[in-house]
Design an enzyme around this catalytic site. Structure first.
Site, PDB file in Angstrom:
ATOM      1  N   HIS A 235      -2.902   5.451   0.547  1.00  0.00           N
ATOM      2  CA  HIS A 235      -1.623   6.455   0.879  1.00  0.00           C
ATOM      3  C   HIS A 235      -0.362   6.041   0.265  1.00  0.00           C
ATOM      4  O   HIS A 235       0.383   7.037  -0.054  1.00  0.00           O
ATOM      5  CB  HIS A 235      -1.683   6.634   2.304  1.00  0.00           C
ATOM      6  CG  HIS A 235      -2.406   7.623   3.023  1.00  0.00           C
ATOM      7  ND1 HIS A 235      -3.907   7.029   3.282  1.00  0.00           N
ATOM      8  CD2 HIS A 235      -2.583   9.057   2.981  1.00  0.00           C
ATOM      9  CE1 HIS A 235      -4.708   8.519   3.497  1.00  0.00           C
ATOM     10  NE2 HIS A 235      -3.896   9.420   3.362  1.00  0.00           N
ATOM     11  N   GLY A 236      -0.153   4.893   0.165  1.00  0.00           N
ATOM     12  CA  GLY A 236       1.284   4.417  -0.332  1.00  0.00           C
ATOM     13  C   GLY A 236       1.405   2.893  -0.538  1.00  0.00           C
ATOM     14  O   GLY A 236       0.759   2.328   0.075  1.00  0.00           O
TER      15      GLY A 236
END
Lengths: 304, 469
Positions: free
Chosen positions: B326-327
């Site tokens: 996701h990041g």
């Protein structure tokens, strides 16, 4: 089968959009009626500024304009009628659009433009600033102004509901408010600045900003058109608490225009007013007392 | 160019028209047309990054061709890792280089060693996590002999770059999408109408629910210490709804656009906030990613066919990967780990597959929603410190939430009520209120939804939250 499916599909889409278009048209008519005839509050004030104002002095700018200039004081001092058309969270992009509507109807004698670095000079989302002009885009000039900044708007503005997007709820609630605006567009702020802000260290100066050429272009157009019509235009940088975060260099682009067209530019952003906490509601806005003092000051400078 | 942009809506009828005007027998032309459109739409954002997309396509295509005929297991293994590494290399460089660099730098600094590599001041190619995972998934499917390597470079290129899903998924499996790409599509009225319905509802979720709530959430999150605890709690709940509206809205639009072109993509969401456990949540939220992680991380690690401890470890690693995907920030890793640990606890106590009814079910739904909302705070806030302070502020300062803007608040309530009504009906009473399904009522519903979008939607808003992943 495929061809008949496609025909049916396209036909249904066309019928659907025809229904939406009828509803959209009807909704536009209702909203327009409410805006022009029933709404008080912010909607009514906005409509008045654009379509009905006839005062000698018009004040333009952001919330700093609407909170900093008391029309009654300017009227009494200068012997001319006055209306404050300042608009929260907006700058020259909105105000030039308004100016187009005002100048179609009549010629004011004085325009006081309060320059706000954020909304009038910095590069940011100009789309937000045309939002409040959309309901007035029945006017061809206004529509071409908006489409001139954002070409896609020419298509979007076919929808009446798009023009009143988000604003319709405010407009509906404004219908319950009184339409007469005794303060002539001025919005007083009462109370004083919070103690923590007074005790906080002085803000650092940041004179360098990314200047938005689009905004500067409309400043120049406004100045030029006022000059041509013989209107006395005055640019003012009104006080910010302890000079805000900007300095006189921040306003260089507007000052250059003012110099070129021989228009006065009054710089109060960082002035003796800026040092008096009793005059402020927050770091960017004068309270009612500060606004009254400052309005007297501006009136006296204009009358000279 | 995203589905909520006006430019796309001007363009799409033209694309739709040209696509269906190409005769079905000339399927190759249709595919080439879709590839050109997909690349042009991608290049509309940053032309140079189309090279990254092309490189990943070519590497994974070549990888499939090399691995497929190999019989020697060791050789297959060596090549799958080589090609998988090459395929994820751009993702690692663009998305994680700065994060790893900064993390090592701050670790070394704490030891008194000052050694720094320059960071990369680059934007991340939009959708890179999605198309990379889709392409790597294909490679592993070939490796596990679930499918044969794709021979047609045209078909494979379209599989990776198909424009409805390139920016934010859903992440399709080669076994599902490639056969559809090869198929000669004939226009189907029902499928087309279904696609438009998905588009319309997706637009509502994105523009009315997500983008309006985003105004409240952004305002509070930017300066949470200035707001009351109640306001922070409300903004956290709003963020849960915002991210759902944003991502489910995008996914529905992607599925809808694909349907109008004759393709069926995986439905990414299934009313996730009615989940009775975190395990259930991941069966309903971002289904295509959950499936990818299950097939290519969890099961290869051993899945559940191993000791309990090993199984817990597998869950933990899977959600660690989910967080990292996701990041590039510790906040996402913690978010992933909260979900992982919650699933391990559920599994340990046998709550993951326990059926509940009535009030107990409602309690479980509420509990899951609260846990998911707390985890979203880590997802939303810029640093772990901010997330912890935000939660602390919400707990300590118990007070009524502030409305901030009455007009906006009225829109939030209307949008939430409408979404809650639709989803509650679908979840709990699918056979009730049948009159809503009759034809004239459906048309009224469509007209009302489009009017609400025009009147209440944040029409000039920007990108999707998941577009940045």
């Amino acid at each position: 089968m495929e061809a008949s499916d496609m025909k049916k599909f396209i036909l249904h889409i066309l019928v659907f959009f025809a229904i939406v278009a009828v509803v959209d048209f009807a909704a536009g008519k209702v909203f327009h009626y409410l805006q022009a005839n029933k709404a008080g509050g912010r909607t009514g004030a906005e409509y008045y500024a654009c379509k009905e104002s006839n005062e000698d002095i018009i004040i333009m700018g952001s919330s700093r304009a609407s909170h900093h200039y008391v029309p009654q004081i300017l009227s009494d001092s200068l012997g001319m009628s006055c209306y404050n058309a300042g608009q929260d969270g907006n700058g020259i992009i909105l105000q030039y659009g308004r100016w187009k509507m005002i100048s179609e109807r009549y010629t004011p004698k004085i325009i006081i433009y309060d320059v706000n670095p954020v909304f009038d000079l910095c590069q940011n989302d100009n789309m937000a600033y045309i939002d409040r002009l959309k309901p007035f885009c029945d006017d061809r000039e206004e529509k071409s102004y908006v489409a001139g900044i954002f070409p896609m708007e020419k298509w979007k503005l076919f929808s009446q509901m798009y023009r009143y997007n988000y604003k319709f709820l405010e407009m509906t609630s404004d219908c319950a408010k009184q339409s007469e605006d005794k303060l002539k567009g001025y919005i007083p702020l009462y109370g004083e600045i919070r103690k923590e802000m007074v005790d906080a260290p002085r803000p650092e100066k940041n004179p360098m900003i990314m200047v938005d050429e689009v905004k500067i272009h409309y400043f120049e157009l406004l100045t030029k058109e006022c000059k041509e019509k013989g209107i006395q235009l005055v640019f003012v940088a009104s006080p910010a608490f302890r000079g805000g975060g900007y300095s006189v260099e921040t306003f260089a682009e507007v000052r250059n225009i003012a110099d070129e067209y021989q228009v006065p530019f009054y710089y109060y952003y960082d002035s003796e007013y800026s040092e008096n906490p009793d005059f402020f509601k927050d770091s960017q806005h004068l309270n009612d007392e500060g606004a009254r003092q400052f309005s007297k000051e501006i009136a006296s400078r204009i009358s000279l | 160019m995203t589905f909520n942009s006006f430019s796309f809506w001007l363009l799409f009828p033209i694309l739709f028209g040209i696509y269906w005007l190409i005769p079905a027998k000339k399927n190759q032309w249709r595919k080439v047309f879709l590839i050109i459109v997909s690349y042009l739409l991608y290049m509309n954002w940053k032309p140079a990054f189309a090279l990254v997309l092309l490189a990943i396509t070519l590497v994974t295509y070549a990888g499939g061709c090399v691995i497929n005929p190999l019989q020697d297991t060791r050789k297959r293994k060596r090549f799958i890792w080589l090609f998988a590494f090459l395929a994820i290399l751009p993702l690692l460089v663009f998305k994680y280089y700065n994060f790893v660099n900064e993390s090592i730098w701050s670790f070394l600094s704490s030891l008194g060693v000052r050694y720094e590599l320059h960071g990369l001041n680059w934007a991340i190619p939009v959708g890179i996590s999605f198309f990379t995972f889709q392409a790597v998934g294909y490679l592993f499917d070939v490796y596990y002999k679930r499918i044969n390597a794709e021979k047609s470079i045209v078909d494979y290129t379209l599989f990776v770059c198909f424009f409805p899903q390139i920016f934010s998924g859903p992440i399709s499996k080669a076994g599902e999408l490639l056969p559809q790409i090869k198929e000669e599509h004939k226009f189907d009225y029902q499928q087309g109408v279904q696609g438009l319905k998905f588009l319309l509802w997706g637009m509502f979720l994105k523009l009315v629910l997500a983008d309006r709530l985003g105004l409240y959430v952004d305002k509070v999150a930017a300066d949470y210490a200035m707001y009351s605890g109640g306001t922070c709690v409300l903004s956290a709940i709003f963020y849960s709804l915002q991210i759902y509206g944003d991502f489910a809205g995008y996914s529905l639009m992607a599925v809808g656009v694909a349907k109008t072109l004759g393709f069926n993509l995986i439905n990414n969401f299934n009313r996730p906030y009615f989940s009775v456990s975190i395990t259930d949540f991941w069966r309903r939220w971002h289904i295509s990613l959950s499936r990818w992680l299950k097939d290519y991380v969890y099961i290869p690690l051993g899945g559940s066919r191993c000791s309990k401890l090993r199984n817990y470890w597998n869950i933990f690693v899977t959600f660690l990967v989910s967080g990292i995907w996701h990041g590039a920030n510790w906040t996402f890793i913690v978010w992933g780990l909260i979900h992982g640990v919650a699933q391990i606890i559920e599994k340990a106590f046998g709550w993951n597959n326990k059926e509940s009814k009535g009030f107990v079910r409602l309690l479980r739904i509420a509990g899951t929603f609260i846990l998911v909302t707390v985890a979203w705070i880590f997802f939303r806030m810029p640093t772990l410190g901010d997330a912890v302070h935000f939660i602390g502020h919400g707990i300590k300062d118990i007070s009524a939430p502030e409305v901030l803007s009455v007009t906006n608040f009225a829109i939030y309530l209307m949008a939430i009520a409408l979404v809650a009504f639709k989803e509650t009906r679908e979840e709990f009473f699918p056979t009730k209120l049948r009159f809503l399904n009759n034809r004239s009522m459906r048309w009224v519903e469509y007209v009302v939804i489009i009017c609400l979008i025009l009147l209440c939607g944040a029409l000039d808003s920007g990108s999707f939250i998941y577009g940045s992943f």
